[in-house]
Design an enzyme around this catalytic site. Structure first.
Site, PDB file in Angstrom:
ATOM      1  N   GLU A  34      20.983   4.396   5.859  1.00 47.45           N
ATOM      2  CA  GLU A  34      19.575   4.365   6.252  1.00 47.45           C
ATOM      3  C   GLU A  34      19.341   5.340   7.395  1.00 47.45           C
ATOM      4  O   GLU A  34      19.993   5.259   8.437  1.00 47.45           O
ATOM      5  CB  GLU A  34      19.174   2.949   6.678  1.00 47.45           C
ATOM      6  N   THR A  41      10.037   1.282   5.226  1.00 44.80           N
ATOM      7  CA  THR A  41       8.595   1.476   5.366  1.00 44.80           C
ATOM      8  C   THR A  41       7.847   0.158   5.474  1.00 44.80           C
ATOM      9  O   THR A  41       6.952   0.009   6.313  1.00 44.80           O
ATOM     10  CB  THR A  41       8.058   2.279   4.159  1.00 44.80           C
ATOM     11  N   GLY A 188      -9.981   8.467   0.091  1.00 45.61           N
ATOM     12  CA  GLY A 188      -9.277   7.655  -0.887  1.00 45.61           C
ATOM     13  C   GLY A 188      -9.692   6.199  -0.794  1.00 45.61           C
ATOM     14  O   GLY A 188      -9.560   5.574   0.263  1.00 45.61           O
ATOM     15  N   GLU A 211     -14.388   8.771  -2.049  1.00 46.97           N
ATOM     16  CA  GLU A 211     -13.525   8.539  -3.206  1.00 46.97           C
ATOM     17  C   GLU A 211     -13.877   9.518  -4.311  1.00 46.97           C
ATOM     18  O   GLU A 211     -15.046   9.674  -4.672  1.00 46.97           O
ATOM     19  CB  GLU A 211     -13.681   7.097  -3.700  1.00 46.97           C
ATOM     20  N   HIS A 453      -7.999 -32.059  -3.065  1.00 42.79           N
ATOM     21  CA  HIS A 453      -9.340 -31.850  -2.514  1.00 42.79           C
ATOM     22  C   HIS A 453      -9.369 -32.328  -1.064  1.00 42.79           C
ATOM     23  O   HIS A 453      -8.838 -33.383  -0.750  1.00 42.79           O
ATOM     24  CB  HIS A 453     -10.369 -32.622  -3.332  1.00 42.79           C
TER      25      HIS A 453
END
Length: 474
Positions: A34, A41, A188, A211, A453
């Protein structure tokens, strides 16, 4: 002298370290190479830090709405330095946890850049790995029986637009901002762009999404896209679709970014303090020695079979580097499947239609299975049920009642085809839907399950009932 291993993994991110732990559990001698920090990431530049920032932004936005709950607060504000400090504490705590797990598994870690070498005196086949150590000590030579490439991905940019890390930034830079801009253009409208837009808008930044396509979040069900667009605009986010941006139309003038593009055929100029490039991610395949192998790369991604083997059968690849669903949980699962194959276990091919995807904006978005459009395209005769959070007691109690759940079933046999959610805490609610999809459940089974509930989960049962027009509370 080469150090021998049963398995060497290039990359210690979510896919890589999970695969390493799994292999160690089988008694394999394992090493991870690594270049950065264990966790990759997802831990350091993606999932965890961005969600930590999103949570701080959510708390701030909710604090400003406290009066609706009868709570009187004065002088509400935020300290962005403390926001970043909290994010960093979470990262460090998780990093220490991963480091402890790797040590527990007796897994060796080489901190440096790994490259696959061709046939050599050490091995008649490609696979010896040379590690250029971060501390500039002598290169280490590793001789594995098998290799897993888990090198992940990096942010893309548009050709000709230079990401300088100051005015024009990517998500890596955004995570390290020392102060927030007053205005920002996000290029984007995919998952990352929408999450950043939501986060920054909640902190009070004036956000514009541009976009190229005709909708943000194009991979999602059409009803979810429409609702997301509506709710994000309600937060004050400007969304410009069909925006054509050219590289030579982006300039820095007077300490601001000027972006000129074509919007519905008309020239439009946008000005902001910063521009965030959020146009996808590219696989990290450069300079890892693929040229010394027969491994094939197409459209920038390593090609593998359904057992994650490359053209070199002893070299596997998983995660973002092979494309597909670029999700941390998918990389982890692929890593475990690859290891299972290495040790001779039977493996069940990953079915992407059973994998839940999540977007951690406010409101949250989650889905599993086919969209309505895709189900029709594939020739299914379908039933569709929708149920709004506005009709759910727990959502009203929480003060977060926007959005809905949508259930799509096969009209012929009632099997579940897809579930799509937008609203409060749906990134947690989606797991029930994913399990139902994995077990090939029918709508009747979801209808007859007793949902407690008051909970948000009741909307799933109601939406399943709605596929037959039998929802109780609408």
């Amino acid at each position: 002298m080469a150090n021998e291993y049963d398995l060497v993994i290039l990359g210690g991110g979510t896919g890589g370290y999970v695969a390493a732990i799994k292999a160690a559990q089988y008694g394999q001698k394992v090493a991870i190479v690594e270049q950065g920090k264990l966790g990759g990431t997802c831990l350091h530049k993606g999932c965890i830090p961005s969600k930590a920032l999103l949570r701080s932004a959510e708390v701030y936005a909710q604090a400003k709405e406290a009066n609706e709950f009868g709570i009187q607060l004065e002088g509400i504000g935020f300290d962005f330095n403390k926001v970043q400090e909290r994010k960093n504490r979470i990262i460090e705590q998780l990093h220490q946890g991963i480091t402890a797990l790797i040590k527990k598994g007796k897994i060796d870690v080489y901190e440096g850049k790994g490259r696959i070498l061709g046939p050599s005196i050490f091995s008649p086949r490609p696979g010896t790995i040379s590690v250029e150590m971060n501390d500039q000590s002598e290169n280490q030579m590793l001789l594995p029986e098998n290799i897993i490439i888990a090198t992940g991905s990096s942010p893309r940019t548009l050709a000709g637009i230079e990401v300088d890390g100051d005015y024009i930034i990517n998500s890596d830079h955004a995570l390290e901002l020392e102060e927030l801009p007053k205005t920002i253009i996000i290029v984007g409208g995919g998952v990352i762009g929408v999450e950043w837009a939501s986060l920054l808008a909640d902190f009070g930044v004036e956000v514009t999404i541009v976009e190229y396509g005709d909708s943000i979040l194009p991979q999602l069900d059409q009803d979810i896209r429409k609702e997301a667009t509506k709710l994000l605009k309600k937060k004050g986010i400007s969304i410009m679709t069909n925006f054509q941006l050219q590289s030579n139309d982006v300039t820095i003038q007077d300490n601001q970014v000027h972006a000129r593009g074509s919007l519905n055929g008309q020239s439009t100029e946008l000005v902001a303090e910063k521009m965030l490039m959020s146009v996808g991610r590219r696989a990290n395949v450069d300079d890892i020695g693929l040229v010394n192998t027969e491994i094939e790369v197409a459209d920038g991604f390593i090609q593998v079979n359904d057992r994650y083997q490359t053209k070199e059968s002893h070299i596997y690849a998983i995660g973002d580097v092979i494309g597909g669903l670029q999700l941390a949980h998918v990389a982890s699962h692929e890593g475990m499947l690859a290891v299972n194959h290495i040790v001779g276990k039977e493996i069940e091919q990953l079915n992407e239609l059973t994998v839940a995807t999540c977007i951690y904006s406010r409101p949250e978005i989650a889905s599993v299975g086919l969209t309505e459009e895709k189900a029709i395209e594939l020739g299914y005769s379908i039933n569709v049920g929708k149920f709004p959070f506005q009709a759910n007691g727990k959502a009203l109690v929480h003060g977060e009642a926007s959005g809905f759940i949508k259930v799509i079933t096969n009209k012929d046999n009632r099997d579940l085809l897809g579930v799509h959610m937008i609203g409060p805490h749906v990134t947690d609610l989606i797991s029930e839907a994913a399990l139902a999809k994995y077990l090939d459940a029918a709508d009747i089974e979801i209808q007859e399950m007793i949902h407690p509930h008051p909970t948000l989960s009741e909307v799933f049962g109601e939406a399943a009932l709605a596929t037959e027009g039998k929802a109780i509370h609408i």
